[in-house]
Design an enzyme around this catalytic site. Structure first.
Site, PDB file in Angstrom:
ATOM      1  N   ASP A   1       0.875  -1.171   0.000  1.00  0.00           N
ATOM      2  CA  ASP A   1       0.000   0.000   0.000  1.00  0.00           C
ATOM      3  C   ASP A   1       0.921   1.234   0.000  1.00  0.00           C
ATOM      4  O   ASP A   1       1.781   1.351   0.872  1.00  0.00           O
ATOM      5  CB  ASP A   1      -0.870  -0.041   1.265  1.00  0.00           C
ATOM      6  CG  ASP A   1      -1.910   1.057   1.261  1.00  0.00           C
ATOM      7  OD1 ASP A   1      -1.601   2.151   0.742  1.00  0.00           O
ATOM      8  OD2 ASP A   1      -3.011   0.834   1.785  1.00  0.00           O
TER       9      ASP A   1
ATOM     10  N   ASP B   1       2.812  -0.688  -8.532  1.00  0.00           N
ATOM     11  CA  ASP B   1       2.056   0.025  -9.567  1.00  0.00           C
ATOM     12  C   ASP B   1       2.000   1.514  -9.231  1.00  0.00           C
ATOM     13  O   ASP B   1       1.526   2.307 -10.032  1.00  0.00           O
ATOM     14  CB  ASP B   1       0.620  -0.493  -9.611  1.00  0.00           C
ATOM     15  CG  ASP B   1      -0.060  -0.178  -8.289  1.00  0.00           C
ATOM     16  OD1 ASP B   1       0.398  -0.716  -7.255  1.00  0.00           O
ATOM     17  OD2 ASP B   1      -0.998   0.641  -8.260  1.00  0.00           O
TER      18      ASP B   1
HETATM   19  C1  LIG Z   1      -1.640  -4.493  -1.298  1.00  0.00           C
HETATM   20  S1  LIG Z   1      -1.354  -6.033  -0.556  1.00  0.00           S
HETATM   21  C2  LIG Z   1      -0.176  -6.809  -1.665  1.00  0.00           C
HETATM   22  C3  LIG Z   1      -0.122  -8.302  -1.473  1.00  0.00           C
HETATM   23  C4  LIG Z   1       0.798  -9.060  -2.439  1.00  0.00           C
HETATM   24  N1  LIG Z   1       2.179  -8.665  -2.277  1.00  0.00           N
HETATM   25  C5  LIG Z   1       0.373  -8.861  -3.871  1.00  0.00           C
HETATM   26  O1  LIG Z   1       1.072  -8.132  -4.603  1.00  0.00           O
HETATM   27  O2  LIG Z   1      -0.646  -9.441  -4.261  1.00  0.00           O
HETATM   28  C6  LIG Z   1      -0.356  -5.608   0.846  1.00  0.00           C
HETATM   29  C7  LIG Z   1      -0.150  -6.733   1.839  1.00  0.00           C
HETATM   30  O3  LIG Z   1       0.717  -6.274   2.857  1.00  0.00           O
HETATM   31  C8  LIG Z   1       0.241  -6.690   4.126  1.00  0.00           C
HETATM   32  N2  LIG Z   1       0.707  -5.693   5.097  1.00  0.00           N
HETATM   33  C9  LIG Z   1       0.535  -4.358   5.025  1.00  0.00           C
HETATM   34  N3  LIG Z   1       1.141  -3.736   6.045  1.00  0.00           N
HETATM   35  C10 LIG Z   1       1.711  -4.719   6.798  1.00  0.00           C
HETATM   36  C11 LIG Z   1       2.497  -4.713   7.979  1.00  0.00           C
HETATM   37  N4  LIG Z   1       2.815  -3.577   8.578  1.00  0.00           N
HETATM   38  N5  LIG Z   1       2.924  -5.892   8.476  1.00  0.00           N
HETATM   39  C12 LIG Z   1       2.603  -7.068   7.849  1.00  0.00           C
HETATM   40  N6  LIG Z   1       1.879  -7.127   6.723  1.00  0.00           N
HETATM   41  C13 LIG Z   1       1.429  -5.970   6.197  1.00  0.00           C
HETATM   42  C14 LIG Z   1      -1.270  -6.752   3.977  1.00  0.00           C
HETATM   43  O4  LIG Z   1      -1.849  -7.642   4.914  1.00  0.00           O
HETATM   44  C15 LIG Z   1      -1.423  -7.199   2.533  1.00  0.00           C
HETATM   45  O5  LIG Z   1      -1.531  -8.607   2.417  1.00  0.00           O
END
Ligand SMILES: C[S@@+](CC[C@H](N)C(=O)[O-])C[C@H]1O[C@@H](n2cnc3c(N)ncnc32)[C@H](O)[C@@H]1O
Length: 223
Positions: free
Chosen positions: A125, A161
């Site tokens: 994110d 992206d």
């Molecule tokens: C936008 S998704 C992308 C997932 C995967 N990498 C993809 O490209 O399909 C971001 C992922 O990061 C994890 N995430 C975000 N912040 C995190 C944190 N501080 N610690 C652990 N996981 C985190 C979320 O749970 C989520 O699964």
């Protein structure tokens, strides 16, 4: 995903030998037994590569399939998501892929100094709002954590992206005088990206590609 399905996945994760789910308290009290001992977990001396925010773990599994001489660990706080990658790795008998359920903020408490060789950050994110800066996975404080756990020549890969995160990260690296090994703001249009970048696509990436968004990539060092 329904809550029943999530519960089922949580239960299954508990039985998977490639899933590690430490309690936050255990980590904070410095009682996490694998810190500094990940080689013992894998039973070899091979380099360790992390995927941060791994979601379903496409990079962890995809890279593990291609390179049996490295160990890959997908990290995410959402166990129901990485259940997919963990199950695939077990079904395919990949001994070099594992999944760790924890907050990325605790990364330097679950890995020891110089324990990690490479870090992939896949479609995080971008945390665009100013007050969310502290959650951006390439901000200065995360870079310091990565520096601590990476070996001297360790490499970080950022695939996103988000033009915002791409530009923010390049600007920060430049300002800090850190080494950008490679950068591409549209990997499928401009030639030159390594096979890992072009050959593995994540769940989120596929959705961005369907919308016609360019995918960017930076490979950099933090020391
Ligand atoms: C936008 S998704 C992308 C997932 C995967 N990498 C993809 O490209 O399909 C971001 C992922 O990061 C994890 N995430 C975000 N912040 C995190 C944190 N501080 N610690 C652990 N996981 C985190 C979320 O749970 C989520 O699964």
């Amino acid at each position: 995903m329904g809550s029943k399905n999530k519960l089922k996945r949580f239960k299954e994760n508990e039985t998977f030998k490639n899933v590690i789910q430490p309690k936050r308290e255990e980590i904070e009290k410095n009682m996490f037994p694998l810190k500094g001992k990940w080689k013992e977990f894998f039973g070899n001396d091979n380099p360790i590569v992390l995927e941060l925010g791994c979601g379903k773990g496409e990079y962890t599994v995809g890279l593990a399939r291609q390179d049996s001489q490295k160990n890959f660990i997908g990290i995410d706080i959402k166990g129901a998501r990485f259940w997919r990658g963990a199950k695939s790795a077990l079904e395919e008998s990949l001994p070099n892929a594992a999944f760790l359920r924890t907050q990325i903020e605790l990364i330097d408490q679950v890995f020891a100094e110089n324990e990690v060789s490479e870090i992939w950050i896949t479609f995080p994110d971008p945390q665009i709002k100013y007050k969310r800066t502290k959650h951006r996975l390439t901000n200065q404080s995360f870079l310091a954590r990565y520096r601590h756990i990476l070996i001297e020549d360790g490499v970080v890969h950022l695939k996103t992206d988000s033009e915002f995160l791409h530009g923010y990260t390049l600007g920060l690296l430049h300002g800090l005088g850190l080494d950008v090994c490679y950068a591409n703001h549209d990997v499928y249009k401009n030639e030159g990206s390594p096979w890992e970048v072009l050959g593995i696509q994540t769940f989120y990436e596929q959705q961005y590609l369907e919308k016609g968004k360019p995918i960017t990539y930076i490979q950099f060092k933090v020391s």
